[in-house]
Design a protein around this motif. Structure first.
Motif, PDB file in Angstrom:
ATOM      1  N   SER A 215      34.130  33.803  67.600  1.00  0.00           N
ATOM      2  CA  SER A 215      35.149  34.578  66.878  1.00  0.00           C
ATOM      3  C   SER A 215      35.833  35.561  67.826  1.00  0.00           C
ATOM      4  O   SER A 215      35.229  36.107  68.744  1.00  0.00           O
ATOM      5  CB  SER A 215      34.497  35.344  65.732  1.00  0.00           C
ATOM      6  N   THR A 216      37.139  35.765  67.583  1.00  0.00           N
ATOM      7  CA  THR A 216      37.890  36.776  68.337  1.00  0.00           C
ATOM      8  C   THR A 216      38.314  37.932  67.428  1.00  0.00           C
ATOM      9  O   THR A 216      39.100  38.787  67.834  1.00  0.00           O
ATOM     10  CB  THR A 216      39.134  36.144  68.978  1.00  0.00           C
ATOM     11  N   ASP A 217      37.784  37.917  66.210  1.00  0.00           N
ATOM     12  CA  ASP A 217      38.030  39.025  65.286  1.00  0.00           C
ATOM     13  C   ASP A 217      36.983  40.096  65.599  1.00  0.00           C
ATOM     14  O   ASP A 217      35.998  40.266  64.883  1.00  0.00           O
ATOM     15  CB  ASP A 217      37.904  38.529  63.844  1.00  0.00           C
ATOM     16  N   TRP A 218      37.239  40.827  66.708  1.00  0.00           N
ATOM     17  CA  TRP A 218      36.193  41.621  67.343  1.00  0.00           C
ATOM     18  C   TRP A 218      35.515  42.632  66.430  1.00  0.00           C
ATOM     19  O   TRP A 218      34.281  42.671  66.345  1.00  0.00           O
ATOM     20  CB  TRP A 218      36.750  42.335  68.569  1.00  0.00           C
ATOM     21  N   GLY A 219      36.270  43.458  65.741  1.00  0.00           N
ATOM     22  CA  GLY A 219      35.681  44.530  64.938  1.00  0.00           C
ATOM     23  C   GLY A 219      34.814  44.026  63.800  1.00  0.00           C
ATOM     24  O   GLY A 219      33.619  44.341  63.722  1.00  0.00           O
ATOM     25  N   PRO A 220      35.388  43.254  62.864  1.00  0.00           N
ATOM     26  CA  PRO A 220      34.581  42.760  61.739  1.00  0.00           C
ATOM     27  C   PRO A 220      33.389  41.905  62.193  1.00  0.00           C
ATOM     28  O   PRO A 220      32.317  41.972  61.592  1.00  0.00           O
ATOM     29  CB  PRO A 220      35.586  41.925  60.935  1.00  0.00           C
ATOM     30  N   TYR A 225      27.514  41.225  62.990  1.00  0.00           N
ATOM     31  CA  TYR A 225      26.341  41.022  63.840  1.00  0.00           C
ATOM     32  C   TYR A 225      25.331  42.163  63.659  1.00  0.00           C
ATOM     33  O   TYR A 225      24.115  41.936  63.672  1.00  0.00           O
ATOM     34  CB  TYR A 225      26.742  40.909  65.310  1.00  0.00           C
ATOM     35  N   ARG A 226      25.821  43.383  63.487  1.00  0.00           N
ATOM     36  CA  ARG A 226      24.907  44.503  63.238  1.00  0.00           C
ATOM     37  C   ARG A 226      24.177  44.319  61.906  1.00  0.00           C
ATOM     38  O   ARG A 226      22.981  44.617  61.788  1.00  0.00           O
ATOM     39  CB  ARG A 226      25.679  45.820  63.260  1.00  0.00           C
ATOM     40  N   GLU A 227      24.903  43.830  60.896  1.00  0.00           N
ATOM     41  CA  GLU A 227      24.265  43.565  59.601  1.00  0.00           C
ATOM     42  C   GLU A 227      23.220  42.453  59.729  1.00  0.00           C
ATOM     43  O   GLU A 227      22.140  42.519  59.141  1.00  0.00           O
ATOM     44  CB  GLU A 227      25.322  43.173  58.576  1.00  0.00           C
TER      45      GLU A 227
END
Length: 409
Positions: A215-220, A225-227
């Protein structure tokens, strides 16, 4: 006829032995002289003496059982009472009597010793049972299991008790071991089930992590990944043979994504750093228009500068307020100059010119006070920002004063 202190032989060849109860017939001798007859039966007496001596030694120095000792004593006593020997038979009876007392004493000692050993064995086995029953409730599976195995070895080394007591204690001991084994089996069965549930849950987390790796939708995506990491920790551990492989896949997917994001951010940061340099140059070019002396020329020059500014991309977020603030200062100065020009050429503005000059003078004075306060507080960046604003306000004040002069005020 021949005789000695303990026996005699009469003229018929009959041999007698003297006892406390009188003479007793030993036997008949026809094969030789009376002396030979007495010598023969005296040797038989010496044989009894030797046998009794040997038995006494066995009783005193070996673990000959009381039963076997009594059998040997009875056998020797029968020989003594048969009066087939010439000698002090009463002395032999006395020795055998003492030997019986010794054997009886040894029997009682051994009986007491066996009773003591039995009591000690009972106490030891009761202690083993109590400890085993305590261990049966333990959750320290490895340590308790090893200790129970050790208790079994100790039990096997102890003497048996009477059948009923031994069976009762062994039943309790065995029941405690069985209860522990049952609880341990149930625990690990539950643990296996939990680990299987964890494996299934982590398989799903791995699948999602791997699907997000490109994915290149970096923020979401980074937030997801943190979740996923939080869910991973909450899932518990899978079986040992699966845990490491699942973790390597999960971590590998994250590494692919964050490596790509890091590369993209590095490229973006380099581009934004270059954009910042360009915008700082334009801000410097705009600041050269201050103070505004030729409004038309300044307006045209600033429009050109602003068009080039808009054509440049983003700058680093932390640097944006400062560089944009410099442009806004110049923009406000031009707007205020335009307003002053409009008021100067507007007949209605003449009446307000004097008031405007007073307001601008008050604003300039206020800014100067704020600058001094910021410097006194050591806030150089705030002082610098206020100084740029002061330049614009001072320029407006100068224009207002000039306009007031033009109004004849």
């Amino acid at each position: 006829m021949s005789s000695d202190p303990w026996g005699r032989v009469d003229e018929t060849g009959t041999v007698y032995v003297r006892t406390a109860d009188g003479e007793q017939v030993v036997g008949s001798w026809q094969a030789g002289s009376p002396e030979e007859a007495l010598a023969y039966f005296e040797r038989k007496y010496e044989g009894l003496v030797v046998e009794i001596g040997l038995l006494e030694k066995r009783v005193q120095t070996t673990d000959l059982s009381a039963k076997d000792a009594q059998v040997a004593i009875d056998h020797l006593r029968e020989q003594v009472e048969a009066h087939h020997a010439v000698g002090d038979l009463e002395a032999l009876r006395t020795r055998l009597g003492e030997l019986v007392k010794t054997v009886d004493s040894r029997r009682e000692e051994r009986k007491a010793q066996r009773a003591k050993q039995s009591d000690e064995a009972r106490k030891a086995k009761e202690d083993l049972v109590v400890e085993a029953e305590q261990l049966a409730q333990s959750d320290q599976w490895r340590a308790a299991g090893e200790r129970l195995r050790s208790l079994v070895d100790t039990w096997k080394g102890l003497p048996r008790l009477d059948r009923k007591s031994d069976d009762e204690l062994w039943h309790r001991f065995s029941h405690a071991r069985s209860a522990f084994s049952k609880r341990r089996k149930a625990h690990f069965a539950q643990l296996d089930a939990q680990r299987e549930d964890a494996r299934k849950a982590k398989e799903k987390l791995v699948a999602e992590a791997e699907s997000l790796s490109d994915s290149t939708d970096w923020g979401p995506t980074a937030a997801r990944y943190r979740e996923l990491m939080t869910e991973w920790k909450a899932a518990g551990r899978a079986q040992r043979e699966h845990e490491d492989d699942l973790w390597n896949r999960f971590r590998g997917a994250q590494d692919v994504f964050f490596a790509a994001r890091g590369s993209a951010f590095a490229e973006r940061d380099a581009e934004q750093t270059e954009n910042l340099k360009l915008k700082e140059e334009l801000a410097g070019e705009a600041e050269k228009l201050l103070p505004i002396t030729d409004l038309k020329s300044a307006r045209s020059a600033f429009r050109s500068i602003n068009e080039r500014w808009e054509a440049i991309g983003h700058v680093p977020r932390d640097a944006r307020p400062k560089v944009e603030g410099r442009m806004h200062t110049v923009d406000r100065a031009i707007q205020e100059a335009e307003e002053a020009e409009w008021r100067r050429t507007n007949p209605e503005a003449r009446a307000r010119a004097a008031g405007l000059t007073g307001q601008l003078q008050a604003a300039v004075d206020k800014l100067r006070a704020q600058i001094e306060q910021a410097r006194a507080q050591g806030n150089a960046s705030k002082a610098e920002k206020l100084e740029r604003e002061l330049e614009g306000r001072q320029a407006l004040l100068d224009q207002a004063l000039k306009g007031l002069q033009e109004f004849g005020g």
